[in-house]
Design a protein around this motif. Structure first.
Motif, short mmCIF file in Angstrom:
data_model
loop_
_atom_site.label_atom_id
_atom_site.label_comp_id
_atom_site.label_asym_id
_atom_site.label_seq_id
_atom_site.Cartn_x
_atom_site.Cartn_y
_atom_site.Cartn_z
N PRO A 14 0.84 -1.21 0.00
CA PRO A 14 0.00 0.00 0.00
C PRO A 14 0.86 1.25 0.00
O PRO A 14 1.89 1.32 0.70
CB PRO A 14 -0.79 -0.14 1.31
CG PRO A 14 -0.88 -1.61 1.53
CD PRO A 14 0.44 -2.16 1.05
N GLY A 15 0.45 2.22 -0.82
CA GLY A 15 1.23 3.43 -0.98
C GLY A 15 2.24 3.37 -2.10
O GLY A 15 2.83 4.40 -2.46
N GLY A 16 2.43 2.18 -2.66
CA GLY A 16 3.41 2.01 -3.73
C GLY A 16 2.87 2.41 -5.09
O GLY A 16 1.74 2.89 -5.22
N LEU A 81 -0.73 3.41 -17.89
CA LEU A 81 -1.51 3.80 -16.71
C LEU A 81 -0.54 3.84 -15.54
O LEU A 81 -0.10 2.79 -15.05
CB LEU A 81 -2.65 2.83 -16.44
CG LEU A 81 -3.59 3.25 -15.30
CD1 LEU A 81 -4.38 4.51 -15.71
CD2 LEU A 81 -4.56 2.12 -14.93
N GLN A 82 -0.18 5.04 -15.12
CA GLN A 82 0.68 5.23 -13.95
C GLN A 82 -0.20 5.24 -12.72
O GLN A 82 -1.12 6.05 -12.61
CB GLN A 82 1.45 6.54 -14.06
CG GLN A 82 2.33 6.84 -12.86
CD GLN A 82 3.49 5.88 -12.72
OE1 GLN A 82 4.15 5.55 -13.70
NE2 GLN A 82 3.75 5.43 -11.50
N MET A 83 0.08 4.33 -11.80
CA MET A 83 -0.74 4.19 -10.60
C MET A 83 0.12 4.47 -9.38
O MET A 83 1.08 3.74 -9.11
CB MET A 83 -1.33 2.77 -10.54
CG MET A 83 -2.10 2.37 -11.78
SD MET A 83 -2.95 0.79 -11.63
CE MET A 83 -1.57 -0.30 -11.39
N ASN A 84 -0.22 5.52 -8.66
CA ASN A 84 0.50 5.92 -7.46
C ASN A 84 -0.41 5.79 -6.24
O ASN A 84 -1.63 5.68 -6.38
CB ASN A 84 1.00 7.36 -7.58
CG ASN A 84 1.97 7.54 -8.73
OD1 ASN A 84 2.73 6.64 -9.08
ND2 ASN A 84 1.94 8.72 -9.31
N GLU A 89 -7.78 -1.80 -2.14
CA GLU A 89 -8.99 -1.88 -2.97
C GLU A 89 -8.71 -1.70 -4.47
O GLU A 89 -9.61 -1.84 -5.29
CB GLU A 89 -10.05 -0.87 -2.52
CG GLU A 89 -9.54 0.54 -2.37
CD GLU A 89 -9.15 0.88 -0.93
OE1 GLU A 89 -8.50 0.04 -0.26
OE2 GLU A 89 -9.48 2.01 -0.49
N ASP A 90 -7.47 -1.37 -4.82
CA ASP A 90 -7.09 -1.31 -6.24
C ASP A 90 -6.72 -2.70 -6.78
O ASP A 90 -6.47 -2.85 -7.98
CB ASP A 90 -5.89 -0.37 -6.44
CG ASP A 90 -6.22 1.07 -6.11
OD1 ASP A 90 -5.38 1.73 -5.46
OD2 ASP A 90 -7.32 1.53 -6.49
N THR A 91 -6.67 -3.67 -5.91
CA THR A 91 -6.32 -5.03 -6.33
C THR A 91 -7.34 -5.57 -7.32
O THR A 91 -8.55 -5.57 -7.06
CB THR A 91 -6.24 -5.97 -5.11
OG1 THR A 91 -5.16 -5.55 -4.28
CG2 THR A 91 -6.01 -7.41 -5.54
N ALA A 92 -6.86 -6.00 -8.48
CA ALA A 92 -7.74 -6.49 -9.55
C ALA A 92 -6.88 -6.91 -10.73
O ALA A 92 -5.67 -6.65 -10.76
CB ALA A 92 -8.72 -5.41 -9.99
N GLY A 118 -5.16 -9.11 -19.82
CA GLY A 118 -5.14 -8.57 -18.48
C GLY A 118 -3.81 -8.77 -17.77
O GLY A 118 -3.02 -9.64 -18.12
N THR A 119 -3.58 -7.94 -16.77
CA THR A 119 -2.39 -8.05 -15.92
C THR A 119 -2.83 -7.87 -14.47
O THR A 119 -3.62 -6.98 -14.15
CB THR A 119 -1.31 -7.03 -16.33
OG1 THR A 119 -0.13 -7.24 -15.56
CG2 THR A 119 -1.77 -5.59 -16.15
N GLN A 120 -2.34 -8.75 -13.61
CA GLN A 120 -2.77 -8.76 -12.21
C GLN A 120 -2.04 -7.70 -11.41
O GLN A 120 -0.81 -7.62 -11.45
CB GLN A 120 -2.51 -10.13 -11.59
CG GLN A 120 -2.83 -10.24 -10.11
CD GLN A 120 -4.33 -10.19 -9.83
OE1 GLN A 120 -5.10 -10.89 -10.46
NE2 GLN A 120 -4.72 -9.36 -8.87
N VAL A 121 -2.80 -6.91 -10.66
CA VAL A 121 -2.25 -5.95 -9.72
C VAL A 121 -2.73 -6.35 -8.33
O VAL A 121 -3.93 -6.46 -8.10
CB VAL A 121 -2.71 -4.52 -10.04
CG1 VAL A 121 -2.30 -3.56 -8.93
CG2 VAL A 121 -2.12 -4.07 -11.38
N THR A 122 -1.80 -6.57 -7.43
CA THR A 122 -2.13 -6.93 -6.06
C THR A 122 -1.47 -5.95 -5.12
O THR A 122 -0.25 -5.76 -5.16
CB THR A 122 -1.66 -8.36 -5.73
OG1 THR A 122 -2.25 -9.28 -6.66
CG2 THR A 122 -2.07 -8.75 -4.31
N VAL A 123 -2.29 -5.30 -4.30
CA VAL A 123 -1.79 -4.32 -3.33
C VAL A 123 -2.00 -4.90 -1.94
O VAL A 123 -3.13 -5.04 -1.48
CB VAL A 123 -2.51 -2.97 -3.47
CG1 VAL A 123 -1.87 -1.95 -2.53
CG2 VAL A 123 -2.47 -2.48 -4.90
N SER A 124 -0.90 -5.26 -1.31
CA SER A 124 -0.99 -5.93 -0.02
C SER A 124 0.31 -5.77 0.73
O SER A 124 1.39 -5.71 0.14
CB SER A 124 -1.29 -7.42 -0.23
OG SER A 124 -1.26 -8.11 1.01
N SER A 125 0.20 -5.71 2.05
CA SER A 125 1.39 -5.66 2.89
C SER A 125 1.79 -7.06 3.34
O SER A 125 2.79 -7.23 4.04
CB SER A 125 1.14 -4.76 4.10
OG SER A 125 -0.01 -5.18 4.81
#
Length: 125
Positions: A14-16, A81-84, A89-92, A118-125
């Protein structure tokens, strides 16, 4: 063969940040407005961002405004798509697609074609 290929996903805290790429082959990307979508498990596919053919117009889902930036390099046949400040909840799985039918609802998947895998994005600590 007309194809879009997404890349750049991964696991991030998160925050990355991540930068996704959408590369077209078999056609000229400049001919189309391009949308980025995402789909989380058990949820419907939702529009995240749209960029016009020229790149002069961009639209965003409210929850990503100020954090995500869409851009394009037509010479490279690529949309980014630059994601900061990523949140869990952005995980998808993130997809790109060409906008081929126009309506007032830019985020409706039904108006898009040529979906990538598609490409998997996982936001998790």
């Amino acid at each position: 063969q007309v194809q879009l290929v997404e890349s750049g996903g991964g696991l991030v805290q998160p925050g990355g940040s991540l930068r996704l790429s959408c590369v077209a082959s078999g056609f000229t990307l400049e001919s189309y407005a391009i949308g980025w979508f995402r789909q989380a498990p058990g949820k419907e596919r939702e529009g995240v961002s749209l960029i016009s053919n020229s790149g002069r117009t961009t639209l965003y889902k409210d929850s990503v405004k100020g954090r995500f930036t869409i851009s394009r390099d037509n010479a490279k046949n690529t949309v980014y798509l630059q994601m900061n400040s990523l949140k869990p909840e952005d995980t998808a799985v993130y997809f790109c697609a060409t906008r081929t039918r126009y309506s007032s609802d830019w985020a409706a998947p039904a108006h898009y074609d040529n979906w990538g895998q598609g490409t998997q994005v996982t936001v998790s600590s």
